[in-house]
Design a protein around this motif. Structure first.
Motif: not given
Length: 353
Positions: A20-30
């Motif tokens: 299925h799918a996984t949350f993989q990453d985080l962006w902060v202010n672009g």
């Protein structure tokens, strides 16, 4: 000059991956901060609803790791989901298999994000759920948060309220897939928790809910047949806090959601975030991370231990759009007239279509 960021690794138990799918990453202010850990994904049954919702982070998500991602209050972060770890291309759906449903994000204030278990009160800061499409014959043809995830290259921009107190939080990103939610326990929860430290905050005290407690397996937004004409959708959980953001399903991508150049693909080990030039930055080392597990779980009100597998009753048939096969599935494998059992996410999930 932008500080370099080192990815923290965690030793996770080896489990059968349920695709299925996984949350993989985080962006902060672009900025792509690679604020993540390798996430195993599992399908739970029977007592899954209690296990999945009790901490908001689920099972192995109860165990923190050593580091946190610094996020200024009032900034925009973006959670990023893809079908497989390390696959961050826009060519592949973030979450496939007609897994239509809402995308929601919560925060909980904690003393130390590295040791918190998610038992503190949560408040919702974001939702992208459902909106009608004129002329749509069923809800599956309407707009959904997960469709926006796919359109926006797996990214969903989320506002961190500017008035919440500074300090440590768990940020919980959640997808509720409703493709088989017409039957009890059919809704599937995909979630990950990021360990963050909010800076420059205020003194607001948002009302909170506990997990479990905010959801019920019988909630109209969790037990729902989306393959019929829909005129409304009742969003699970509390209302979005006034300092958060409600995105209209079907709205155009904006901000970081339109960015197609990412940092290096995450493979489960350590990595160094890159500067805007694509080269490792120099300067002070700052360590960032995500709190353990992304999971796929099936909603259930049962608190008992998982039941022993049994064979499907002889001659039974699965209704159109119901599950008819997949790893560990023990229900009806013959589809009702007019539909065929088709592998949607092989070998884990098949559906009558």
């Amino acid at each position: 000059m932008k500080s370099s960021f080192i990815l923290a690794a965690a030793a996770l138990a080896v489990q059968q991956v349920a695709g299925h799918a996984t949350f993989q990453d985080l962006w902060v202010n672009g900025v792509d901060e690679i604020c993540t850990l390798f996430s195993q994904q599992r399908m739970w049954t029977d007592s899954a609803f209690t296990k999945a919702i009790v901490s908001g982070c689920n099972v192995n998500g109860l165990t923190g790791v050593a580091h946190k991602c610094v996020v200024p209050a009032g900034s925009t972060v973006a959670v990023e989901m893809h079908q497989q770890p390390g696959d961050r291309t826009c060519a592949t759906d973030a979450i496939g298999g007609d897994h239509y449903g809402p995308v929601q994000v919560y925060l909980t204030k904690v003393a130390d994000a590295t040791t918190a278990d998610g038992s503190t009160g949560w408040f919702k800061i974001f939702e992208d759920t459902w909106s009608a499409v004129a002329g749509a014959s069923t809800g599956s043809d309407d707009n959904w948060g997960t469709k926006d995830l796919n359109t926006c290259c797996g990214k969903m921009a989320v506002k961190i309220p500017s008035d919440i107190p500074s300090g440590d939080y768990l940020l919980r990103a959640e997808v509720i897939a409703l493709h088989v939610a017409g039957q009890l326990d059919g809704a599937q929860f995909y979630m990950s928790c990021y360990q963050i430290t909010v800076t420059g905050g205020g003194s607001a005290s948002p009302p909170t809910v506990l997990l479990p407690g905010a959801y019920s397996a019988n909630d109209p937004g969790i037990l729902i047949n989306i393959y019929q004409t829909m005129t409304t959708y009742v969003v699970p959980g509390p209302s979005v806090y006034s300092g958060g953001l409600i995105k209209t399903a079907g709205a155009a991508c904006s901000g970081v959601e339109t960015v197609t150049t990412t940092g290096p693909a995450y493979t489960g080990g350590g990595a160094v975030a890159t500067s805007s030039t694509g080269k490792p930055s120099s300067g002070t080392t700052v360590v960032t991370t995500l709190k353990t597990t992304t999971s796929v779980v099936k909603a259930s009100t049962s608190t008992s231990a998982p039941a022993t597998s049994t064979k499907a009753p002889s001659g039974c048939t699965a209704a159109k759009y119901a599950q008819c096969g997949g790893t560990g599935f023990t229900g009806c494998t013959t589809c009702a007239a007019g539909s065929t059992c088709s592998a949607v996410s092989p070998p884990y999930y098949s559906q009558c279509v």
